[in-house]
Motif scaffolding. Structure first.
Motif, mmCIF file in Angstrom:
data_model
loop_
_atom_site.group_PDB
_atom_site.id
_atom_site.type_symbol
_atom_site.label_atom_id
_atom_site.label_comp_id
_atom_site.label_asym_id
_atom_site.label_seq_id
_atom_site.Cartn_x
_atom_site.Cartn_y
_atom_site.Cartn_z
ATOM 1 N N GLU A 75 -1.954 34.422 19.816
ATOM 2 C CA GLU A 75 -3.202 34.493 20.590
ATOM 3 C C GLU A 75 -4.303 35.294 19.889
ATOM 4 O O GLU A 75 -5.486 35.138 20.202
ATOM 5 N N TYR A 265 -11.614 43.258 21.018
ATOM 6 C CA TYR A 265 -10.312 43.423 21.696
ATOM 7 C C TYR A 265 -9.287 42.533 21.010
ATOM 8 O O TYR A 265 -8.188 42.957 20.690
ATOM 9 N N GLU A 266 -9.677 41.292 20.779
ATOM 10 C CA GLU A 266 -8.767 40.354 20.113
ATOM 11 C C GLU A 266 -8.382 40.878 18.736
ATOM 12 O O GLU A 266 -7.233 40.808 18.323
ATOM 13 N N ARG A 270 -5.575 43.322 21.543
ATOM 14 C CA ARG A 270 -5.554 43.761 22.948
ATOM 15 C C ARG A 270 -6.189 42.714 23.857
ATOM 16 O O ARG A 270 -7.120 42.009 23.464
ATOM 17 N N LYS A 271 -5.688 42.676 25.084
ATOM 18 C CA LYS A 271 -6.212 41.742 26.071
ATOM 19 C C LYS A 271 -7.556 42.251 26.605
ATOM 20 O O LYS A 271 -7.712 43.453 26.832
ATOM 21 N N TYR A 272 -8.523 41.343 26.788
ATOM 22 C CA TYR A 272 -9.816 41.719 27.371
ATOM 23 C C TYR A 272 -9.701 41.604 28.888
ATOM 24 O O TYR A 272 -9.563 40.500 29.422
ATOM 25 N N GLU A 273 -9.770 42.745 29.565
ATOM 26 C CA GLU A 273 -9.449 42.744 31.001
ATOM 27 C C GLU A 273 -10.540 42.164 31.897
ATOM 28 O O GLU A 273 -10.313 41.961 33.081
#
Ligand code: SF4
Ligand code: SF4
Length: 302
Positions: A75, A265-266, A270-273
């Protein structure tokens, strides 16, 4: 000599204080705001940021890394495992597409002063100066104080942008040396604040009250307007009512949510909340301007 971990220096900025300014971004913050536009600012340690767009999937970085610190994650792409990386920068040097960079560079006061003085003529011409941002720049309050003292010798002003989640002694340290402070309030309800940022707001509120009583420079309070988080009428009214009780607030600024930080974030794996939430514009916030008439401070929507 004092040092600070710098993750970006932005020249010719015009939206972070008066005139043309150089914004110095310092790394590390204890809050984890879901909408943070600079996720690379949060950790104190250095990081390797991956950029998906220029990457050609050649896999060279994985081959070259002796630490086996890089994984290809479906991802996100070629992401670095911070616990294995030793920041040798081989993957950065070997990536011919410039798809990798190190975030965080330690600079001494003299190094930073030398860098920012390159634009001294622009500061003089426009009434600008230096803005310390972050992350939470006041973790480096001694560094900021030393820089500000040196910059005063050149008649250059300094501004600090703070989230307020910092020991009061750090705030005291810079008060007599910084000409402006931009202070963020994210939510007046402490539980909600914790849900949105990871910390309650007591320290932040206490520090703002202290500043309003003690700071002699220009103090501006900022409210990031985040759909579904703090954009309801009650939350905004609670915020404005609180500010009304304080002295010395020069202006209140509303900052519309934007998603410019999402690719970073990517790049950190990390996931973008905030999901698919759309960016807002100044005109999207005109719906709250009728609330301003009940208060006597100066308002701005950026
Ligand atoms: S980050 Fe650079 S070296 Fe790694 S796969 Fe992408 S283009 Fe190749
Ligand atoms: S900086 Fe060095 S250790 Fe870290 S991921 Fe790149 S090559 Fe591996």
């Amino acid at each position: 000599m004092e040092t600070a971990r710098v993750f970006n220096i932005e020249r010719f900025a015009t939206e972070d204080g008066e005139g043309i300014r150089t914004v110095v971004f310092l790394k590390g913050c204890e809050l984890r705001c879901k909408w943070c536009a600079n996720p690379e600012s949060q950790e104190f340690r250095r990081e390797i940021l991956f950029k998906k767009a220029p990457c050609t999937n050649c896999g060279r970085c994985i081959e070259i890394c002796n630490q086996k610190a890089i994984d290809l994650r479906e991802e996100f792409g070629f992401i670095t495992n911070a616990s294995l990386c030793n920041y040798c920068e081989r993957c950065v040097d070997y990536c011919v597409n410039n798809a990798r960079c190190v975030v965080g560079m330690d600079m001494s006061v003299d190094e930073l002063i030398k860098e920012v003085l390159k634009d001294i003529e622009y500061y003089k011409m426009s009434g600008g100066g230096i803005t310390f941002s972050g992350g939470e720049p006041l973790f480096y309050s001694r560094f900021i104080k030393e820089c500000s003292k040196k910059l005063k010798e050149y008649n250059i002003t300094t501004l600090v942008e703070t989230c307020g989640y910092i020991d009061n002694k750090n705030m005291k340290e810079i008060c007599d040396y910084s000409d402006y402070i931009f202070y963020d309030i994210k939510h007046m309800n402490s539980e909600k604040h914790k849900e949105l940022t990871g910390k309650d707001n007591k320290l932040i509120i206490d520090n703002l009250i202290w500043l309003s009583n003690n700071y002699k420079g220009k103090l501006s309070v900022r409210y990031p307007y985040i759909p579904g988080c703090n954009d309801d009428t009650d939350s905004i009214k609670q915020f404005l009512d609180f500010i009304q009780t304080l002295d010395n607030i020069r202006e209140v600024v509303f900052l519309p949510y934007h998603r410019l930080g999402m690719p970073k974030y990517e790049g950190l794996g990390r996931k973008y909340e905030m999901g698919d939430m759309k960016s807002l514009t100044t005109s999207d916030l005109q719906c709250i301007s009728h609330m301003f008439k009940d208060y006597d401070f100066h308002f701005k929507i950026l």
